[in-house]
Each structure stands twice: as C-alpha cells, then as structure tokens.
Design a protein around this motif. Structure first.
Motif, PDB file in Angstrom:
ATOM      1  N   GLU A 103      13.906 -11.439 -17.936  1.00 32.27           N
ATOM      2  CA  GLU A 103      15.051 -11.743 -17.068  1.00 32.27           C
ATOM      3  C   GLU A 103      16.043 -12.659 -17.787  1.00 32.27           C
ATOM      4  OE1 GLU A 103      14.267 -12.653 -12.931  1.00 32.27           O
ATOM      5  OE2 GLU A 103      16.205 -13.686 -12.722  1.00 32.27           O
ATOM      6  N   LEU A 104      15.548 -13.672 -18.459  1.00 27.00           N
ATOM      7  CA  LEU A 104      16.450 -14.594 -19.177  1.00 27.00           C
ATOM      8  C   LEU A 104      17.173 -13.884 -20.306  1.00 27.00           C
ATOM      9  CD1 LEU A 104      14.431 -17.907 -19.465  1.00 27.00           C
ATOM     10  CD2 LEU A 104      16.343 -17.401 -17.958  1.00 27.00           C
ATOM     11  N   GLN A 105      16.458 -12.987 -20.997  1.00 29.02           N
ATOM     12  CA  GLN A 105      17.100 -12.310 -22.122  1.00 29.02           C
ATOM     13  C   GLN A 105      18.138 -11.311 -21.623  1.00 29.02           C
ATOM     14  OE1 GLN A 105      13.758 -11.460 -24.856  1.00 29.02           O
ATOM     15  NE2 GLN A 105      14.154 -13.458 -25.805  1.00 29.02           N
ATOM     16  N   ALA A 106      17.972 -10.811 -20.410  1.00 24.16           N
ATOM     17  CA  ALA A 106      18.954  -9.886 -19.845  1.00 24.16           C
ATOM     18  C   ALA A 106      20.123 -10.622 -19.175  1.00 24.16           C
ATOM     19  CB  ALA A 106      18.274  -8.972 -18.834  1.00 24.16           C
ATOM     20  N   GLN A 107      19.856 -11.731 -18.505  1.00 27.46           N
ATOM     21  CA  GLN A 107      20.871 -12.371 -17.647  1.00 27.46           C
ATOM     22  C   GLN A 107      21.305 -13.766 -18.100  1.00 27.46           C
ATOM     23  OE1 GLN A 107      21.524 -10.444 -15.022  1.00 27.46           O
ATOM     24  NE2 GLN A 107      19.647  -9.259 -14.724  1.00 27.46           N
ATOM     25  N   GLY A 108      20.513 -14.376 -18.963  1.00 24.07           N
ATOM     26  CA  GLY A 108      20.776 -15.785 -19.297  1.00 24.07           C
ATOM     27  C   GLY A 108      21.800 -15.929 -20.409  1.00 24.07           C
TER      28      GLY A 108
END
Ligand code: GTP
Ligand code: MG
Length: 170
Positions: A103-108
C-alpha cells in the motif's frame, strides 16, 4: 553547520504487533505488559541528534484494528518515514506487514524511508518468522530490516537512528 530536520513518521502494522510499545520505549523509555489497543491514532514527538543534524520526529502511532484501515492514508500521506511492524511470533502479522508495504509503495511518498521491524524479538521460543525470511523480503522491496524488542529495548533507538541517518538532508 547543524541542521534541524522535522520528519513525519508513521507506524503501521497488525493489531498487537507492538507499534505503541515501540513508541513508548523510544519516547519515554518505558514498557507495559498490558498496553491498550490504540483507538484511531496517537501522536508523539521525539528529537534525536544524528551526525550533522537534529531530527525532530513527529510520530503517528496508528491503530492496527481493521476498522481503522481507512484512516491510514491521513497518517502516511506526506510522511518522510514509516516503520512497518510485525510480531516475530505471529506469521499472519508478517503477511499483514507485506500488505502495508504494498500500500505504501502504491500510494505513499516515493522518497519515504521505510523500515521493517520484526518486534518481540525477546520471544525467541515462540518465533514463527525467521530473520532470513524477513531480511530477504526487505531487501527485495527496498526497506531496511531490524528485529526489535520494545520489552528489552533491543534495537529500538537504533531503528529510529537508522531512519534519521537515511532522511534526505534538505
Ligand atoms: P494496536 O494498537 O492494537 O494496533 O496494537 P500495537 O501494535 O500498538 O501493539 P501494542 O504496543 O499495544 O502491544 C501489544 C501487546 O504486545 C502488549 O501487551 C505489549 O505489552 C506486548 N508487546 C509489545 N512489544 C513487545 C515486545 O517487544 N516483547 C514482548 N514480549 N511483548 C511485547
Ligand atoms: Mg497501539
């Protein structure tokens, strides 16, 4: 000269992995056996001197309960650093940690410094996740990895210090 850096840092991870305990150890030098489950999120700040800089961490300790998942972007958006925490005695918590990394690599923030913390490293007899497995995952996904114990304080200051060293110097 000496630089002052403010860094927003978020802790993410499964219920009971030890996010609040790591923060309590880092900020207050304390540990409690019956830490209450976090509701929503809690805020702390702590300053650390690293080489040429003084880093003031603005720490968001999020709640691991699934019903709070939708709040997480408010805390990781704009964060300079994240610690994704799992419990070495609970394999499901390691799987949950991988979801957070995704999630972080996609949205952060793409330049976010990310650390993977295998917490409860004092509970060796109950280990379910090997350090080798976690290290391999971390390396493959561009995080750095440490096993920590909020209970014994092992590697707790170290993980924040390592993050501070890796923050971009503006
Ligand atoms: P949520 O707020 O529900 O998402 O959980 P959390 O990730 O903040 O976990 P918390 O810090 O509340 O810790 C959960 C339980 O694990 C507490 O009873 C802690 O005392 C215990 N705990 C946390 N860290 C450690 C550790 O390093 N070693 C051991 N033995 N117990 C720990
Ligand atoms: Mg908590």
């Amino acid at each position: 000269g000496n630089k002052n850096i403010n860094a927003k840092l978020v802790l993410l991870g499964d219920v009971g992995a030890g996010k609040s305990s790591l923060v309590l150890r880092f900020v207050k030098g304390q540990f409690v056996e019956f830490q209450e489950s976090t509701i929503g999120a809690a805020f702390f700040s702590q300053t650390l001197a690293v080489n040429d800089a003084t880093v003031k961490f603005e720490i968001w300790d999020t709640a691991g309960q699934e019903r709070y998942h939708s709040l997480a972007p408010m805390y990781y958006r704009g964060a300079a650093a994240a610690i994704i925490v799992y419990d070495i005695t609970n394999h499901a918590s390691f799987e949950r940690a991988k979801k957070w990394v995704q999630e972080l690599q996609a949205q952060g923030n793409p330049s976010m410094v990310m650390a993977l913390a295998g917490n409860k490293a004092d509970l060796l007899d109950a280990r379910k996740v090997t350090a080798e497995e976690a290290q391999a995952y971390a390396q493959e996904h561009g995080l750095f990895f440490m096993e920590t114990s909020a209970k014994t304080a092992s590697n707790v200051n170290d993980i924040f210090y390592e993050i501070a060293k890796r923050l971009p110097r503006v």
